[in-house]
Scaffold this motif. Structure first.
Motif, short mmCIF file in Angstrom:
data_model
loop_
_atom_site.label_atom_id
_atom_site.label_comp_id
_atom_site.label_asym_id
_atom_site.label_seq_id
_atom_site.Cartn_x
_atom_site.Cartn_y
_atom_site.Cartn_z
N GLN A 1 -25.19 8.26 -18.93
CA GLN A 1 -24.15 8.62 -17.97
C GLN A 1 -22.90 7.79 -18.22
N ALA A 2 -23.07 6.51 -18.55
CA ALA A 2 -21.93 5.64 -18.83
C ALA A 2 -21.15 6.16 -20.03
N ALA A 3 -21.84 6.64 -21.07
CA ALA A 3 -21.17 7.18 -22.25
C ALA A 3 -20.39 8.45 -21.89
N ILE A 4 -20.98 9.29 -21.06
CA ILE A 4 -20.30 10.52 -20.63
C ILE A 4 -19.07 10.16 -19.79
N ASP A 5 -19.21 9.20 -18.89
CA ASP A 5 -18.08 8.77 -18.07
C ASP A 5 -16.94 8.25 -18.93
N GLU A 6 -17.26 7.47 -19.95
CA GLU A 6 -16.24 6.92 -20.84
C GLU A 6 -15.53 8.04 -21.59
N LYS A 7 -16.28 9.04 -22.05
CA LYS A 7 -15.68 10.18 -22.77
C LYS A 7 -14.74 10.96 -21.85
N VAL A 8 -15.16 11.19 -20.62
CA VAL A 8 -14.33 11.92 -19.67
C VAL A 8 -13.04 11.14 -19.38
N LYS A 9 -13.16 9.83 -19.22
CA LYS A 9 -11.97 9.01 -18.96
C LYS A 9 -10.99 9.09 -20.12
N LYS A 10 -11.50 9.08 -21.36
CA LYS A 10 -10.62 9.21 -22.53
C LYS A 10 -9.94 10.57 -22.56
N ASP A 11 -10.71 11.63 -22.24
CA ASP A 11 -10.13 12.98 -22.22
C ASP A 11 -9.03 13.09 -21.17
N VAL A 12 -9.28 12.53 -20.00
CA VAL A 12 -8.28 12.57 -18.92
C VAL A 12 -7.01 11.81 -19.35
N ALA A 13 -7.19 10.67 -19.97
CA ALA A 13 -6.04 9.88 -20.42
C ALA A 13 -5.25 10.63 -21.49
N THR A 14 -5.94 11.32 -22.39
CA THR A 14 -5.27 12.11 -23.43
C THR A 14 -4.48 13.26 -22.81
N LYS A 15 -5.09 13.97 -21.87
CA LYS A 15 -4.39 15.09 -21.23
C LYS A 15 -3.19 14.61 -20.42
N GLU A 16 -3.31 13.45 -19.80
CA GLU A 16 -2.19 12.89 -19.03
C GLU A 16 -1.03 12.54 -19.96
N ALA A 17 -1.34 11.99 -21.13
CA ALA A 17 -0.29 11.67 -22.10
C ALA A 17 0.39 12.96 -22.60
#
Length: 147
Positions: A77-93
């Protein structure tokens, strides 16, 4: 069992006291440096700070949050959470870059009444009605996506 609990509690209490104790440094008459928990009699000693500071993150690195119980208990779950956070940061940029481009286009439309565009390989000027329509479309896009 009870004796073990008492012993471990006592050791824990004593270790905190030992870690917080003062350390003194002095040089004797022969030039030898000494370290001790008690200052020497009749000599001047300097107190040494024994606290170890927390490591500072690099200038370009953001500090990582402390791991939560959930991330320790479930590493998947921690790995999935980290991936989602990176995706959100990329989309925000990407969104910020899009908004910057749209605002630049709006400024061009508002400040330049003589705009040209290419249609089917032919360059022609925008009419005032077309320019106003594009201004309103761009403002709507900014309102919907950038604010």
């Amino acid at each position: 069992m009870r004796r073990m609990m008492i012993t471990s509690s006592l050791m824990l209490a004593m270790s905190a006291t030992a870690m917080a104790s003062q350390v003194y440094k002095w040089v004797d008459a022969k030039g030898v440096t000494h370290f001790s928990a008690q200052p020497p009699q009749g000599q001047e000693a300097t107190s040494i700070n024994t606290a170890v500071p927390a490591p500072k993150p690099a200038a370009n690195e953001e500090p990582k949050p402390a791991p939560t119980f959930e991330s320790i208990a479930n590493p998947e779950q921690a790995a999935i959470d980290e991936k989602v956070k990176k995706d959100v940061a990329t989309k925000e940029a990407e969104r910020k870059k899009y908004c910057e481009n749209v605002r630049t286009n709006l400024a061009q439309l508002q400040n330049n009444p003589r705009l040209s565009m290419e249609v089917d390989g032919e360059v022609r000027r925008l009419t005032e009605d077309e320019r106003q329509a594009r201004i309103s479309e761009t403002q709507k896009s900014i309102t919907d996506n950038c604010e």
